[in-house]
Design a protein around this motif. Sequence first.
Motif, PDB file in Angstrom:
ATOM      1  N   SER A 124       0.842  -1.197   0.000  1.00 19.96           N
ATOM      2  CA  SER A 124       0.000   0.000   0.000  1.00 19.96           C
ATOM      3  C   SER A 124       0.877   1.247   0.000  1.00 19.96           C
ATOM      4  O   SER A 124       2.085   1.182   0.249  1.00 19.96           O
ATOM      5  N   VAL A 125       0.252   2.388  -0.253  1.00 19.73           N
ATOM      6  CA  VAL A 125       0.990   3.653  -0.289  1.00 19.73           C
ATOM      7  C   VAL A 125       1.591   3.964   1.080  1.00 19.73           C
ATOM      8  O   VAL A 125       2.745   4.390   1.180  1.00 19.73           O
ATOM      9  N   SER A 126       0.834   3.734   2.156  1.00 21.19           N
ATOM     10  CA  SER A 126       1.367   4.007   3.495  1.00 21.19           C
ATOM     11  C   SER A 126       2.520   3.055   3.841  1.00 21.19           C
ATOM     12  O   SER A 126       3.482   3.456   4.482  1.00 21.19           O
ATOM     13  N   SER A 127       2.422   1.802   3.403  1.00 19.24           N
ATOM     14  CA  SER A 127       3.529   0.865   3.634  1.00 19.24           C
ATOM     15  C   SER A 127       4.757   1.259   2.824  1.00 19.24           C
ATOM     16  O   SER A 127       5.886   1.068   3.267  1.00 19.24           O
ATOM     17  N   LEU A 128       4.534   1.818   1.635  1.00 21.25           N
ATOM     18  CA  LEU A 128       5.650   2.284   0.811  1.00 21.25           C
ATOM     19  C   LEU A 128       6.396   3.414   1.501  1.00 21.25           C
ATOM     20  O   LEU A 128       7.629   3.452   1.487  1.00 21.25           O
ATOM     21  N   THR A 129       5.662   4.306   2.139  1.00 23.40           N
ATOM     22  CA  THR A 129       6.305   5.400   2.876  1.00 23.40           C
ATOM     23  C   THR A 129       7.196   4.842   3.989  1.00 23.40           C
ATOM     24  O   THR A 129       8.334   5.272   4.156  1.00 23.40           O
ATOM     25  N   GLY A 130       6.677   3.871   4.732  1.00 24.15           N
ATOM     26  CA  GLY A 130       7.472   3.234   5.781  1.00 24.15           C
ATOM     27  C   GLY A 130       8.659   2.474   5.217  1.00 24.15           C
ATOM     28  O   GLY A 130       9.760   2.489   5.793  1.00 24.15           O
ATOM     29  N   PHE A 131       8.471   1.810   4.073  1.00 23.63           N
ATOM     30  CA  PHE A 131       9.549   1.058   3.431  1.00 23.63           C
ATOM     31  C   PHE A 131      10.673   1.992   2.999  1.00 23.63           C
ATOM     32  O   PHE A 131      11.851   1.714   3.232  1.00 23.63           O
ATOM     33  N   GLN A 132      10.319   3.126   2.378  1.00 27.31           N
ATOM     34  CA  GLN A 132      11.338   4.077   1.947  1.00 27.31           C
ATOM     35  C   GLN A 132      12.070   4.684   3.140  1.00 27.31           C
ATOM     36  O   GLN A 132      13.283   4.868   3.093  1.00 27.31           O
ATOM     37  N   ALA A 133      11.346   4.963   4.218  1.00 28.29           N
ATOM     38  CA  ALA A 133      11.994   5.488   5.428  1.00 28.29           C
ATOM     39  C   ALA A 133      12.935   4.445   6.013  1.00 28.29           C
ATOM     40  O   ALA A 133      14.034   4.777   6.465  1.00 28.29           O
ATOM     41  N   TRP A 134      12.526   3.188   6.006  1.00 29.68           N
ATOM     42  CA  TRP A 134      13.371   2.105   6.521  1.00 29.68           C
ATOM     43  C   TRP A 134      14.642   1.977   5.674  1.00 29.68           C
ATOM     44  O   TRP A 134      15.731   1.801   6.215  1.00 29.68           O
TER      45      TRP A 134
END
Length: 147
Positions: A124-134
């Motif tokens: 999801s878009v919100s998971s992508l944000t967390g993935f990029q931050a990680w």
Amino acid sequence: MAWWEWLLDICGALLLLCVLYGAGLIVRRRTLSRNGGTFELSHRLQTGAEGRGWVLGLGRYSGETLEWFRVFTLSPRPKRAWRRDELEYDGRREPVGTEQASLYPDHLVIRCQSPEGLVELAMSVSSLTGFQAWLEAMPPGTDWDRR
């Protein structure tokens, strides 16, 4: 015993096995999610055929690795794992064609490069944000010029 009684016993046993399997999947998912950091993550195992090869799963951040678990298995071990310093984000796109039916609704296809080659994930878009931050939150001493 009559034949229909045997049939009833077999159907009852199969129903019990299905209920136990479902309960096992629920317990496994709760166990994996217990420490947080889990999200719906699909992985494309076969990249040869257009739009095919997607497997639904769960992703979990575990220190320096992203672990991927298949949804419909009782195994407590991840099927795949990627180290943070080996993944490089390469872009995203909307699912096309049969991918829309294969993936969770509202998920994006993410392309990453790893030493093994192309890695395609869907989240999801919100998971992508967390993935990029990680990915960007590498520990001190990381060679930032590597990319």
